[in-house]
Write an enzyme that holds these catalytic residues in place. Structure first.
Site, PDB file in Angstrom:
ATOM      1  N   THR A 122       0.856  -1.186   0.000  1.00 27.09           N
ATOM      2  CA  THR A 122       0.000   0.000   0.000  1.00 27.09           C
ATOM      3  C   THR A 122       0.891   1.235   0.000  1.00 27.09           C
ATOM      4  O   THR A 122       1.670   1.444   0.936  1.00 27.09           O
ATOM      5  CB  THR A 122      -0.906  -0.017   1.246  1.00 27.09           C
ATOM      6  OG1 THR A 122      -1.621  -1.251   1.254  1.00 27.09           O
ATOM      7  CG2 THR A 122      -1.874   1.149   1.249  1.00 27.09           C
ATOM      8  N   LEU A 157      -6.767  -8.220   0.979  1.00 26.30           N
ATOM      9  CA  LEU A 157      -7.038  -9.309   1.930  1.00 26.30           C
ATOM     10  C   LEU A 157      -7.152  -8.766   3.351  1.00 26.30           C
ATOM     11  O   LEU A 157      -6.559  -7.735   3.689  1.00 26.30           O
ATOM     12  CB  LEU A 157      -5.950 -10.395   1.855  1.00 26.30           C
ATOM     13  CG  LEU A 157      -4.500 -10.053   2.208  1.00 26.30           C
ATOM     14  CD1 LEU A 157      -4.256  -9.955   3.693  1.00 26.30           C
ATOM     15  CD2 LEU A 157      -3.597 -11.101   1.615  1.00 26.30           C
ATOM     16  N   ARG A 158      -7.969  -9.461   4.153  1.00 28.01           N
ATOM     17  CA  ARG A 158      -8.094  -9.086   5.556  1.00 28.01           C
ATOM     18  C   ARG A 158      -7.342 -10.110   6.389  1.00 28.01           C
ATOM     19  O   ARG A 158      -7.507 -11.311   6.174  1.00 28.01           O
ATOM     20  CB  ARG A 158      -9.569  -9.104   5.993  1.00 28.01           C
ATOM     21  CG  ARG A 158     -10.447  -8.097   5.291  1.00 28.01           C
ATOM     22  CD  ARG A 158     -11.908  -8.458   5.439  1.00 28.01           C
ATOM     23  NE  ARG A 158     -12.173  -9.785   4.881  1.00 28.01           N
ATOM     24  CZ  ARG A 158     -13.310 -10.462   5.059  1.00 28.01           C
ATOM     25  NH1 ARG A 158     -14.270  -9.957   5.777  1.00 28.01           N
ATOM     26  NH2 ARG A 158     -13.478 -11.658   4.516  1.00 28.01           N
ATOM     27  N   GLU A 159      -6.526  -9.629   7.321  1.00 27.97           N
ATOM     28  CA  GLU A 159      -5.859 -10.592   8.202  1.00 27.97           C
ATOM     29  C   GLU A 159      -6.922 -11.367   8.942  1.00 27.97           C
ATOM     30  O   GLU A 159      -7.967 -10.826   9.300  1.00 27.97           O
ATOM     31  CB  GLU A 159      -4.947  -9.854   9.184  1.00 27.97           C
ATOM     32  CG  GLU A 159      -3.645  -9.452   8.523  1.00 27.97           C
ATOM     33  CD  GLU A 159      -2.672  -8.776   9.467  1.00 27.97           C
ATOM     34  OE1 GLU A 159      -2.770  -8.977  10.687  1.00 27.97           O
ATOM     35  OE2 GLU A 159      -1.831  -8.026   8.964  1.00 27.97           O
ATOM     36  N   GLY A 276      -7.220  -1.407  15.014  1.00 31.73           N
ATOM     37  CA  GLY A 276      -5.762  -1.537  15.117  1.00 31.73           C
ATOM     38  C   GLY A 276      -5.257  -2.247  13.886  1.00 31.73           C
ATOM     39  O   GLY A 276      -5.838  -2.141  12.810  1.00 31.73           O
ATOM     40  N   CYS A 279      -2.753  -2.035   9.111  1.00 32.84           N
ATOM     41  CA  CYS A 279      -3.202  -1.258   7.952  1.00 32.84           C
ATOM     42  C   CYS A 279      -3.987   0.005   8.287  1.00 32.84           C
ATOM     43  O   CYS A 279      -3.554   1.097   7.927  1.00 32.84           O
ATOM     44  CB  CYS A 279      -4.032  -2.145   7.030  1.00 32.84           C
ATOM     45  SG  CYS A 279      -3.019  -3.380   6.234  1.00 32.84           S
ATOM     46  N   LYS A 339      -7.680  -8.244  16.127  1.00 30.97           N
ATOM     47  CA  LYS A 339      -8.943  -8.821  15.671  1.00 30.97           C
ATOM     48  C   LYS A 339      -8.841 -10.342  15.737  1.00 30.97           C
ATOM     49  O   LYS A 339      -7.718 -10.869  15.859  1.00 30.97           O
ATOM     50  CB  LYS A 339      -9.305  -8.350  14.266  1.00 30.97           C
ATOM     51  CG  LYS A 339      -8.348  -8.841  13.193  1.00 30.97           C
ATOM     52  CD  LYS A 339      -8.673  -8.203  11.885  1.00 30.97           C
ATOM     53  CE  LYS A 339      -9.331  -9.137  10.933  1.00 30.97           C
ATOM     54  NZ  LYS A 339      -9.524  -8.678   9.600  1.00 30.97           N
TER      55      LYS A 339
HETATM   56  P1  NAD Z   1       5.158  -7.440   6.775  1.00 26.70           P
HETATM   57  O1  NAD Z   1       5.963  -6.565   7.646  1.00 26.70           O
HETATM   58  O2  NAD Z   1       4.444  -8.607   7.363  1.00 26.70           O
HETATM   59  O3  NAD Z   1       6.091  -8.008   5.592  1.00 26.70           O
HETATM   60  C1  NAD Z   1       7.037  -7.259   4.909  1.00 26.70           C
HETATM   61  C2  NAD Z   1       8.196  -8.190   4.553  1.00 26.70           C
HETATM   62  O4  NAD Z   1       9.102  -7.510   3.706  1.00 26.70           O
HETATM   63  C3  NAD Z   1       8.997  -8.642   5.767  1.00 26.70           C
HETATM   64  O5  NAD Z   1       9.031 -10.059   5.808  1.00 26.70           O
HETATM   65  C4  NAD Z   1      10.386  -8.056   5.523  1.00 26.70           C
HETATM   66  O6  NAD Z   1      11.427  -8.886   6.024  1.00 26.70           O
HETATM   67  C5  NAD Z   1      10.395  -7.960   4.027  1.00 26.70           C
HETATM   68  N1  NAD Z   1      11.400  -7.035   3.491  1.00 26.70           N
HETATM   69  C6  NAD Z   1      11.793  -5.818   3.952  1.00 26.70           C
HETATM   70  N2  NAD Z   1      12.749  -5.303   3.160  1.00 26.70           N
HETATM   71  C7  NAD Z   1      12.953  -6.190   2.163  1.00 26.70           C
HETATM   72  C8  NAD Z   1      13.808  -6.227   1.048  1.00 26.70           C
HETATM   73  N3  NAD Z   1      14.659  -5.225   0.780  1.00 26.70           N
HETATM   74  N4  NAD Z   1      13.746  -7.295   0.240  1.00 26.70           N
HETATM   75  C9  NAD Z   1      12.927  -8.321   0.493  1.00 26.70           C
HETATM   76  N5  NAD Z   1      12.086  -8.356   1.560  1.00 26.70           N
HETATM   77  C10 NAD Z   1      12.104  -7.302   2.373  1.00 26.70           C
HETATM   78  O7  NAD Z   1       4.134  -6.496   6.020  1.00 26.70           O
HETATM   79  P2  NAD Z   1       2.678  -6.878   5.453  1.00 26.70           P
HETATM   80  O8  NAD Z   1       1.687  -6.813   6.541  1.00 26.70           O
HETATM   81  O9  NAD Z   1       2.789  -8.080   4.619  1.00 26.70           O
HETATM   82  O10 NAD Z   1       2.418  -5.605   4.517  1.00 26.70           O
HETATM   83  C11 NAD Z   1       3.105  -5.435   3.301  1.00 26.70           C
HETATM   84  C12 NAD Z   1       2.392  -4.346   2.513  1.00 26.70           C
HETATM   85  O11 NAD Z   1       1.074  -4.790   2.163  1.00 26.70           O
HETATM   86  C13 NAD Z   1       2.200  -3.056   3.265  1.00 26.70           C
HETATM   87  O12 NAD Z   1       2.301  -1.977   2.372  1.00 26.70           O
HETATM   88  C14 NAD Z   1       0.785  -3.139   3.792  1.00 26.70           C
HETATM   89  O13 NAD Z   1       0.194  -1.885   3.999  1.00 26.70           O
HETATM   90  C15 NAD Z   1       0.098  -3.860   2.646  1.00 26.70           C
HETATM   91  N6  NAD Z   1      -1.099  -4.605   3.023  1.00 26.70           N
HETATM   92  C16 NAD Z   1      -1.110  -5.322   4.168  1.00 26.70           C
HETATM   93  C17 NAD Z   1      -2.253  -6.049   4.491  1.00 26.70           C
HETATM   94  C18 NAD Z   1      -2.294  -6.843   5.789  1.00 26.70           C
HETATM   95  O14 NAD Z   1      -3.401  -7.252   6.175  1.00 26.70           O
HETATM   96  N7  NAD Z   1      -1.182  -7.102   6.458  1.00 26.70           N
HETATM   97  C19 NAD Z   1      -3.359  -6.061   3.649  1.00 26.70           C
HETATM   98  C20 NAD Z   1      -3.293  -5.353   2.448  1.00 26.70           C
HETATM   99  C21 NAD Z   1      -2.158  -4.625   2.145  1.00 26.70           C
END
Ligand code: NAD
Length: 448
Positions: A122, A157-159, A276, A279, A339
């Site tokens: 995002t 996706l929703r966690e 919380g 996101c 959640k």
């Molecule tokens: P996260 O922190 O769980 O995962 C991010 C991963 O990126 C980590 O495993 C980290 O080690 C890795 N990383 C960092 N730097 C890196 C690099 N240089 N090369 C390779 N890997 C690297 O984050 P997330 O919750 O998966 O969120 C990721 C994105 O997706 C965010 O922008 C978030 O806003 C978006 N998003 C999240 C959700 C959610 O429910 N978690 C839903 C929709 C969108």
């Protein structure tokens, strides 16, 4: 298709596993060696229903994990970037996005074939076109739209429901600005049949994601503001108020057979102790900051955050009203993650509530069906919290029970409380328990 996923966190791993399940050949790349080791051994580093099963089925068949970005990019035709985009200081922190863009760019220098880089993280509107694309062009000495493509494909996706949401999406948004990139993206999502697809430019794709999340966050803060007024008014219960509101046929339409359609959306128009997770808080803050940057302050969203940051303290206020001093008062905290269905503790309302209680000298029994390890890691409370192995142990010798996460398991609370003598008071931070079933019921949006 050969796909690489850069960043194997919540989104990256779920995306990788589900894409592999759909028949693509997927390489999940992450800088975290431990994560990669776990994935390679079919151990999910996070809890998500259904994830382990799919991981076990696909690992070393259709799915591979590595720390080697070069290999991941060279061995795939499309890279989905799913690194974190946290909110830091007073704006979105794009350091991981920039780093990955630069590294991919350097690799593309040596790759003769066309490669599509898709931002799935995002990111605020404009990031893909104005930051990612020029970084890759500079590092690769190549031209976007000719030698490589840059797309944007937000994830919804929703966690807690991540696998289900990914396998059966409600929409697919494909941002790109050249035909070839669209074609590759369409091929990637071909196995997902019957889903509404929006093809648009990258900036609009980015904006769709923020608008979706900030709308839902706004509904939650709106509901909590109404709840707090109900408490102040007295003799008004927000649950009854919201029941009346939900029956508006524009929210829950009456079907031709007379039944009601109850859309999931109404879940966001309910009182609670605040939103919380990784996101909503950061996305609302990022859009506020971005609005300011482009000269368009977002007053409504500023209020959404302000209300949300105060909301956990409503729970604390109820406790303070009940006990003159909380020193030595043992309190059960039921639900730690933000959640149900996840062990994600990021920005969970449980964190400020527990911290405040500890500061007041309360003693805490904590229980969550899956987030215990994560909570212990995040709260780091020097053994001041007693982490309980089940709900029965959590209720031992407590004067108050605070319910913070809507786990289905907690529906049995009235039954369990009725067996205790004396009965502790229940503070329902999610308004999920019928008040008539508990002797000493307190909650958000109701005054006793
Ligand atoms: P996260 O922190 O769980 O995962 C991010 C991963 O990126 C980590 O495993 C980290 O080690 C890795 N990383 C960092 N730097 C890196 C690099 N240089 N090369 C390779 N890997 C690297 O984050 P997330 O919750 O998966 O969120 C990721 C994105 O997706 C965010 O922008 C978030 O806003 C978006 N998003 C999240 C959700 C959610 O429910 N978690 C839903 C929709 C969108």
């Amino acid at each position: 298709m050969k796909v690489s996923i850069i960043g194997a966190g919540y989104v990256g791993l779920v995306t990788g596993v589900c894409m592999a399940e759909k028949g693509h050949k997927v390489i999940c790349m992450d800088v975290d060696q431990q994560k990669v080791n776990k994935i390679s051994r079919a151990i999910p580093p996070i809890y998500e229903r259904g994830l382990e099963e799919l991981l076990k089925r696909n690992i070393n068949v259709n799915l591979f994990a590595t720390t080697d970005l070069y290999e991941a990019v060279m061995e795939s035709e499309i890279s989905l970037v799913t690194v974190g985009t946290p909110f830091k200081g007073n704006e979105i922190n794009l350091i991981y996005i920039k780093e990955v863009s630069h590294q991919i760019g350097k690799i593309l220098k040596n790759k003769p074939e066309y490669h599509l880089i898709v931002v799935k993280s995002t990111v605020v509107p404009g990031t893909t076109d104005e930051i990612v694309r020029p970084i890759i062009e500079e590092a690769s000495c190549k031209k976007a739209g000719i030698d490589f493509g840059v797309g944007m494909n937000p994830e919804f996706l929703r966690e807690g429901e991540a696998v289900e949401d990914f396998m059966f999406p409600d929409r697919i948004v494909l941002g790109a600005d050249d035909t070839k990139s669209y074609e590759i993206l369409e091929k990637l999502y071909k196995p997902f049949k019957g889903v509404d697809i929006i093809k648009t430019n990258n900036k609009t794709a980015e904006m769709i994601k923020y608008t979706s999340n900030t709308l839902l966050a706004t509904m939650i803060s709106f509901s909590n503001e109404i709840a707090n007024l109900c408490t102040a008014l007295g003799n008004v219960d927000v649950v009854e108020v919201m029941r009346g509101v939900h029956l508006d046929k524009r929210l829950s339409p009456i079907l031709s057979n007379g039944n009601r359609l109850v859309p999931d959306f109404t879940k966001y128009i309910e009182a609670g102790c605040g939103f919380g997770g990784s996101c909503f808080p950061k996305d609302v803050k990022a859009l506020i900051a971005h609005g300011k940057k482009v000269g368009n302050p977002m007053r409504l969203l500023e209020a959404v955050i302000e209300i949300n940051e105060r909301q956990p303290y409503q729970v604390f206020c109820i406790l303070k009203k009940e006990f003159k001093s909380l020193k030595g008062v043992r309190v059960a905290i039921l639900g730690l993650a933000f959640k149900p269905g996840t062990d994600d503790m990021r920005e969970s309302p449980a964190i400020p509530i527990i911290k405040e209680l500890l500061m007041e000298g309360a003693e805490i029994n904590a229980y969550d069906p899956v987030a215990m390890n994560e909570a212990a890691r995040i709260l780091n409370s020097n053994n001041k919290i007693r982490y309980c192995y089940d709900i029965h142990q959590a209720l031992e010798n407590v004067k108050a029970v605070v319910l913070l996460t809507r786990w289905e398991e907690f529906r049995k609370i009235p039954d369990l409380l009725s067996k205790l003598d004396p009965q502790p008071i229940l503070i329902d931070g999610r308004r999920m328990i019928e008040k008539k079933n508990v002797a000493e019921y307190r909650g958000i949006g109701i005054s006793e």
